[in-house]
Design a protein around this motif. Structure first.
Motif, mmCIF file in Angstrom:
data_model
loop_
_atom_site.group_PDB
_atom_site.id
_atom_site.type_symbol
_atom_site.label_atom_id
_atom_site.label_comp_id
_atom_site.label_asym_id
_atom_site.label_seq_id
_atom_site.Cartn_x
_atom_site.Cartn_y
_atom_site.Cartn_z
ATOM 1 N N ILE A 107 -2.972 1.539 -11.180
ATOM 2 C CA ILE A 107 -2.795 0.196 -11.744
ATOM 3 C C ILE A 107 -1.381 -0.020 -12.288
ATOM 4 O O ILE A 107 -0.805 -1.094 -12.125
ATOM 5 C CB ILE A 107 -3.862 -0.069 -12.836
ATOM 6 N N MET A 108 -0.795 1.017 -12.901
ATOM 7 C CA MET A 108 0.562 0.877 -13.428
ATOM 8 C C MET A 108 1.564 0.744 -12.283
ATOM 9 O O MET A 108 2.540 -0.019 -12.395
ATOM 10 C CB MET A 108 0.916 2.080 -14.311
ATOM 11 N N ASP A 109 1.352 1.472 -11.193
ATOM 12 C CA ASP A 109 2.248 1.372 -10.035
ATOM 13 C C ASP A 109 2.182 -0.030 -9.431
ATOM 14 O O ASP A 109 3.208 -0.588 -9.031
ATOM 15 C CB ASP A 109 1.873 2.415 -8.984
ATOM 16 N N VAL A 110 0.978 -0.585 -9.338
ATOM 17 C CA VAL A 110 0.817 -1.935 -8.797
ATOM 18 C C VAL A 110 1.596 -2.932 -9.653
ATOM 19 O O VAL A 110 2.321 -3.789 -9.137
ATOM 20 C CB VAL A 110 -0.672 -2.331 -8.735
ATOM 21 N N CYS A 111 1.449 -2.804 -10.968
ATOM 22 C CA CYS A 111 2.143 -3.719 -11.883
ATOM 23 C C CYS A 111 3.658 -3.575 -11.758
ATOM 24 O O CYS A 111 4.390 -4.575 -11.775
ATOM 25 C CB CYS A 111 1.698 -3.463 -13.316
ATOM 26 N N MET A 112 4.128 -2.342 -11.624
ATOM 27 C CA MET A 112 5.567 -2.108 -11.536
ATOM 28 C C MET A 112 6.132 -2.711 -10.246
ATOM 29 O O MET A 112 7.180 -3.369 -10.266
ATOM 30 C CB MET A 112 5.855 -0.607 -11.585
ATOM 31 N N VAL A 113 5.434 -2.497 -9.127
ATOM 32 C CA VAL A 113 5.913 -3.000 -7.845
ATOM 33 C C VAL A 113 5.902 -4.527 -7.820
ATOM 34 O O VAL A 113 6.832 -5.166 -7.317
ATOM 35 C CB VAL A 113 5.051 -2.442 -6.690
ATOM 36 N N LEU A 114 4.861 -5.134 -8.388
ATOM 37 C CA LEU A 114 4.739 -6.596 -8.383
ATOM 38 C C LEU A 114 5.478 -7.252 -9.551
ATOM 39 O O LEU A 114 5.508 -8.481 -9.648
ATOM 40 C CB LEU A 114 3.258 -6.998 -8.413
ATOM 41 N N ALA B 235 0.826 -1.210 0.000
ATOM 42 C CA ALA B 235 0.000 0.000 0.000
ATOM 43 C C ALA B 235 0.856 1.253 0.000
ATOM 44 O O ALA B 235 0.583 2.219 -0.727
ATOM 45 C CB ALA B 235 -0.932 -0.008 1.209
ATOM 46 N N GLU B 236 1.914 1.260 0.809
ATOM 47 C CA GLU B 236 2.786 2.435 0.892
ATOM 48 C C GLU B 236 3.510 2.691 -0.424
ATOM 49 O O GLU B 236 3.712 3.843 -0.816
ATOM 50 C CB GLU B 236 3.807 2.233 2.022
ATOM 51 N N GLN B 237 3.866 1.625 -1.129
ATOM 52 C CA GLN B 237 4.606 1.792 -2.377
ATOM 53 C C GLN B 237 3.737 2.301 -3.522
ATOM 54 O O GLN B 237 4.250 2.930 -4.448
ATOM 55 C CB GLN B 237 5.264 0.465 -2.771
ATOM 56 N N VAL B 238 2.436 2.029 -3.481
ATOM 57 C CA VAL B 238 1.550 2.480 -4.572
ATOM 58 C C VAL B 238 0.680 3.661 -4.154
ATOM 59 O O VAL B 238 -0.116 4.149 -4.941
ATOM 60 C CB VAL B 238 0.669 1.330 -5.097
ATOM 61 N N GLY B 239 0.805 4.103 -2.892
ATOM 62 C CA GLY B 239 0.102 5.308 -2.458
ATOM 63 C C GLY B 239 -1.358 5.113 -2.109
ATOM 64 O O GLY B 239 -2.183 5.997 -2.356
ATOM 65 N N VAL B 240 -1.698 3.951 -1.523
ATOM 66 C CA VAL B 240 -3.064 3.706 -1.067
ATOM 67 C C VAL B 240 -2.998 3.201 0.374
ATOM 68 O O VAL B 240 -1.918 3.074 0.956
ATOM 69 C CB VAL B 240 -3.798 2.685 -1.963
ATOM 70 N N SER B 241 -4.159 2.910 0.962
ATOM 71 C CA SER B 241 -4.189 2.376 2.321
ATOM 72 C C SER B 241 -4.129 0.846 2.286
ATOM 73 O O SER B 241 -4.445 0.220 1.270
ATOM 74 C CB SER B 241 -5.458 2.828 3.049
ATOM 75 N N ASP B 242 -3.729 0.250 3.415
ATOM 76 C CA ASP B 242 -3.690 -1.210 3.467
ATOM 77 C C ASP B 242 -5.092 -1.807 3.378
ATOM 78 O O ASP B 242 -5.269 -2.937 2.912
ATOM 79 C CB ASP B 242 -2.977 -1.689 4.731
ATOM 80 N N LYS B 243 -6.121 -1.039 3.785
ATOM 81 C CA LYS B 243 -7.497 -1.507 3.635
ATOM 82 C C LYS B 243 -7.873 -1.632 2.163
ATOM 83 O O LYS B 243 -8.613 -2.540 1.777
ATOM 84 C CB LYS B 243 -8.461 -0.555 4.351
ATOM 85 N N THR B 244 -7.352 -0.706 1.346
ATOM 86 C CA THR B 244 -7.611 -0.765 -0.095
ATOM 87 C C THR B 244 -6.984 -2.016 -0.698
ATOM 88 O O THR B 244 -7.604 -2.718 -1.507
ATOM 89 C CB THR B 244 -7.055 0.482 -0.795
#
Length: 252
Positions: free
Chosen positions: A51-58, A26-35
């Motif tokens: 969505i692009m940040d999620v893909c990049m991190v994973l 969550a911290e790496q993509v700028g959202v909450s852990d609940k999200t």
């Protein structure tokens, strides 16, 4: 159809392979852990802004995310085409859903207008419309909403929403998104403001039980705040719908 549960399980799998906690992702993509928790349980999906940040991190690509599984190189083109077709279908489903929402809103307005007309006629004709006018109730309803906007720093974004919808002001996607968030805040606050004012008025009425002739007139006035909040919502919902459409168009 896009399978949110499958996508959520895939996100959880990729996160665990990276040895991230939900909070770290969550911290790496700028959202909450609940999200992140909602993503992984299939209750929602990453929106276009992250969505692009999620893909990049994973370390996955968008097609793999939308499919909910790893894609081999030989199947990549076919899977990409399938995802594109599914996205077009999903967009059409959302558009139809939005159309039905607008139709429902119009139908609701028609029913409310008819009900108001019946009440007015039963209370003495058109002259009785004065019973529906109470400036303090209207001003308090609007005032509470404005205070929420000021406190949250969204007043400028809310005003910008009108300029975006009705004017020709230059705007970025971020401005549309902020205006949409401010409009959602208002749509959420208005009913609460109406109920709050009604409750305060009702408590005052309870102190007048010894004056029965005053109870009904004061109860009617107390209910006007909820009536005004509904009318204001009816005016703002079409604007919110147009902002949401602009946000989706600019995301494409």
């Amino acid at each position: 159809m896009i399978n949110q549960v499958k996508i959520g399980k895939f996100i959880a799998q990729m996160r665990k392979e990276k040895e991230f906690t939900q909070r770290q992702l969550a911290e790496q993509v700028g959202v909450s852990d609940k999200t992140v928790s909602k993503w992984e349980t299939g209750r929602s999906m990453p929106d276009n802004s992250v969505i692009m940040d999620v893909c990049m991190v994973l370390e996955i690509n968008v097609n793999e995310l939308l499919l909910g599984e790893r894609i081999s190189e030989e199947n990549y083109v076919n899977k990409a085409e399938e995802n594109m077709i599914e996205l077009v279908k999903e967009s059409e489903r959302q558009r139809q859903k939005g159309n039905w929402s607008v139709i429902g809103m119009i139908f609701g307005i028609a029913i409310l207008s008819f009900a108001c007309l019946v009440v007015i006629l039963s209370m003495g004709g058109i002259a009785a419309i004065a019973l529906f006018l109470d400036m303090p109730s209207l001003l308090f309803t609007i005032g509470i909403t404005v205070l929420v906007l000021v406190a949250s720093g969204m007043l400028g974004d809310f005003c910008m929403g009108f300029a975006i919808v009705f004017g020709k002001a230059e705007h970025s996607r971020e401005m549309v998104r902020d205006a949409w968030c401010a409009m959602k805040t208002v749509l959420f606050t208005l009913p609460l403001a109406g109920v709050f004012i009604f409750v305060v008025g009702f408590v005052g009425i309870m102190a007048m039980l010894d004056k029965l002739e005053m109870i009904m007139p004061n109860l009617a006035v107390a209910m006007l705040s909820m009536f005004y909040s509904v009318l204001l919502e009816m005016f703002l919902v079409p604007i919110a719908v147009r902002l949401h459409k602009k946000l989706n168009i600019e995301a494409e």
